[in-house]
Design an enzyme around this catalytic site. Structure first.
Site, PDB file in Angstrom:
ATOM      1  N   ASP A  48       0.836  -1.203   0.000  1.00 12.36           N
ATOM      2  CA  ASP A  48       0.000   0.000   0.000  1.00 12.36           C
ATOM      3  C   ASP A  48       0.874   1.258   0.000  1.00 12.36           C
ATOM      4  O   ASP A  48       0.367   2.378  -0.051  1.00 12.36           O
ATOM      5  CB  ASP A  48      -1.022  -0.013   1.145  1.00 12.36           C
ATOM      6  CG  ASP A  48      -0.392  -0.135   2.515  1.00 12.36           C
ATOM      7  OD1 ASP A  48       0.843  -0.190   2.609  1.00 12.36           O
ATOM      8  OD2 ASP A  48      -1.163  -0.183   3.504  1.00 12.36           O
ATOM      9  N   SER A  49       2.199   1.055  -0.003  1.00 15.62           N
ATOM     10  CA  SER A  49       3.117   2.178  -0.246  1.00 15.62           C
ATOM     11  C   SER A  49       2.837   2.799  -1.612  1.00 15.62           C
ATOM     12  O   SER A  49       3.298   3.904  -1.907  1.00 15.62           O
ATOM     13  CB  SER A  49       4.585   1.725  -0.167  1.00 15.62           C
ATOM     14  OG  SER A  49       4.795   0.580  -0.974  1.00 15.62           O
ATOM     15  N   ASP A  87      -0.842  -6.301  -0.024  1.00 11.20           N
ATOM     16  CA  ASP A  87      -1.292  -5.694   1.237  1.00 11.20           C
ATOM     17  C   ASP A  87      -2.809  -5.625   1.321  1.00 11.20           C
ATOM     18  O   ASP A  87      -3.485  -5.286   0.337  1.00 11.20           O
ATOM     19  CB  ASP A  87      -0.766  -4.252   1.337  1.00 11.20           C
ATOM     20  CG  ASP A  87       0.526  -4.144   2.115  1.00 11.20           C
ATOM     21  OD1 ASP A  87       0.826  -5.056   2.924  1.00 11.20           O
ATOM     22  OD2 ASP A  87       1.242  -3.140   1.937  1.00 11.20           O
ATOM     23  N   LYS A 116      -0.797  -9.503   3.252  1.00 13.03           N
ATOM     24  CA  LYS A 116      -0.056  -8.940   4.392  1.00 13.03           C
ATOM     25  C   LYS A 116      -0.984  -7.977   5.127  1.00 13.03           C
ATOM     26  O   LYS A 116      -1.712  -7.209   4.502  1.00 13.03           O
ATOM     27  CB  LYS A 116       1.209  -8.223   3.918  1.00 13.03           C
ATOM     28  CG  LYS A 116       1.996  -7.578   5.071  1.00 13.03           C
ATOM     29  CD  LYS A 116       3.404  -7.185   4.660  1.00 13.03           C
ATOM     30  CE  LYS A 116       3.508  -5.881   3.911  1.00 13.03           C
ATOM     31  NZ  LYS A 116       3.000  -4.704   4.632  1.00 13.03           N
ATOM     32  N   GLU A 118      -1.233  -5.423   8.901  1.00 14.80           N
ATOM     33  CA  GLU A 118      -0.490  -4.793  10.001  1.00 14.80           C
ATOM     34  C   GLU A 118      -1.194  -5.061  11.335  1.00 14.80           C
ATOM     35  O   GLU A 118      -2.425  -5.061  11.395  1.00 14.80           O
ATOM     36  CB  GLU A 118      -0.394  -3.279   9.762  1.00 14.80           C
ATOM     37  CG  GLU A 118       0.368  -2.938   8.497  1.00 14.80           C
ATOM     38  CD  GLU A 118       0.466  -1.428   8.231  1.00 14.80           C
ATOM     39  OE1 GLU A 118       0.070  -0.622   9.102  1.00 14.80           O
ATOM     40  OE2 GLU A 118       0.927  -1.075   7.137  1.00 14.80           O
ATOM     41  N   GLU A 185       9.330  -3.707  10.607  1.00 14.29           N
ATOM     42  CA  GLU A 185       9.699  -2.411  10.021  1.00 14.29           C
ATOM     43  C   GLU A 185      10.188  -1.462  11.115  1.00 14.29           C
ATOM     44  O   GLU A 185       9.493  -1.252  12.121  1.00 14.29           O
ATOM     45  CB  GLU A 185       8.486  -1.800   9.290  1.00 14.29           C
ATOM     46  CG  GLU A 185       8.796  -0.441   8.671  1.00 14.29           C
ATOM     47  CD  GLU A 185       7.773   0.013   7.637  1.00 14.29           C
ATOM     48  OE1 GLU A 185       6.853  -0.758   7.287  1.00 14.29           O
ATOM     49  OE2 GLU A 185       7.918   1.166   7.171  1.00 14.29           O
TER      50      GLU A 185
HETATM   51  O1  KIV Z   1       3.561  -1.067   1.623  1.00 10.42           O
HETATM   52  C1  KIV Z   1       4.752  -1.439   1.616  1.00 10.42           C
HETATM   53  O2  KIV Z   1       5.505  -1.214   0.676  1.00 10.42           O
HETATM   54  C2  KIV Z   1       5.227  -2.169   2.785  1.00 10.42           C
HETATM   55  C3  KIV Z   1       6.700  -2.390   2.910  1.00 10.42           C
HETATM   56  C4  KIV Z   1       7.379  -1.125   3.218  1.00 10.42           C
HETATM   57  C5  KIV Z   1       7.017  -3.452   3.891  1.00 10.42           C
HETATM   58  O3  KIV Z   1       4.465  -2.551   3.622  1.00 10.42           O
END
Ligand code: KIV
Length: 267
Positions: A48-49, A87, A116, A118, A185
């Site tokens: 989600d970056s 994510d 993934k 959090e 992280e």
């Molecule tokens: O969203 C992302 O790119 C991430 C990484 C920084 C681990 O969660």
């Protein structure tokens, strides 16, 4: 380079057993997916970056499930060797039922192999339900960017003894709930090493030191095109003649543990 033809969850578990470092890179489109895949990066993460790198937001918070699926589809089209991790975006897994519903879309429409999410203790039931339904899950502890407004900024996590113990307890609980991997992280090196030693599942660090079982970087950080690059990243384009060369240099540096170096870590 590896002689494997495809990275699976079993591969990740075996790599931890064998002490082979896991390489992970974010990807958001088909073109970069092809280059990353050609360099045999073990895991591609549609992170989600993309809220920052692609959409130009300040945080990951505005990213929607539809956004993630759009990018996951594009990446999946050229992702042949790497395992495709995607994510679950902000507020898309506030209950196990919601997580199951959104994960079904991310896997069926976005072709993800693993999701993934959090969080620690509050996510145990969700991780357990996803696992029960056959979904590989990567948990994410330490700095959790979806909580940036609550945290008051992007900061190193787990510095006090209490916070460190809590993170270790959360990591073990996530593993017991069925998580297959754990991203750490912005975590002090000693704590990341301790968590890595206590877990059977692989840890994938970003700003957590070379002792983790693998590393992940945001593609734009590796390519040196992030305006304010974080301390834990490295511009691999500087000494490489091409994008493929920079990705290969990152892969080799992770595999031989020369990246991250001390200057990329938090003590
Ligand atoms: O969203 C992302 O790119 C991430 C990484 C920084 C681990 O969660």
């Amino acid at each position: 380079m590896s002689s494997r033809t495809k990275t699976t969850v079993t591969t990740l578990h075996n790599m931890k057993q064998d002490g082979e470092k896991i390489t992970t890179l974010t990807a958001y489109d088909a073109s970069f997916s092809q280059v990353i895949d050609s360099q045999k990066i073990d895991v591609m993460l549609v992170g989600d970056s993309l809220g920052m790198t692609i959409q130009g937001h300040e945080t990951t918070v505005p990213v929607s499930v539809d956004d993630i699926i759009y990018h996951a589809k594009a990446v999946a089209s050229r992702c042949k060797y790497s395992l495709l991790m995607v994510d679950l975006p902000f507020m898309s897994y506030t209950s196990p039922e919601m997580a199951l519903r959104n994960t079904a879309r991310i896997m069926q429409e976005g072709n993800a192999h693993m999701v993934k999410l959090e969080g620690g203790a509050p996510q145990i039931e969700t991780v357990s339900q996803l696992t029960h339904h056959g979904v590989p899950v990567c948990a994410h502890l330490g700095l959790q960017p979806q909580s940036v407004h609550k945290l008051g900024g992007y900061r190193v996590q787990g510095r006090s003894d209490n916070d460190g113990q809590q993170m270790l307890d959360d990591a073990l609980a996530l593993q017991n709930a069925g998580a297959d991997a754990l991203v750490l992280e912005c975590v002090p090196v000693d704590l990341a090493n301790k968590i890595t030693a206590e877990l059977n599942i692989p840890t994938i660090g970003i700003g957590a030191g070379a002792g983790c079982d693998g590393q992940v970087l945001v593609l734009q950080d590796l390519l040196g095109i992030t305006p304010r690059a974080p301390k834990f990243s490295k511009d691999f384009m500087l000494d490489s003649g091409s994008i493929a060369g920079a990705i290969a240099a990152y892969r080799d540096a992770v595999k031989d543990s020369s990246f991250p170096a001390e200057e990329h870590c938090f003590l």
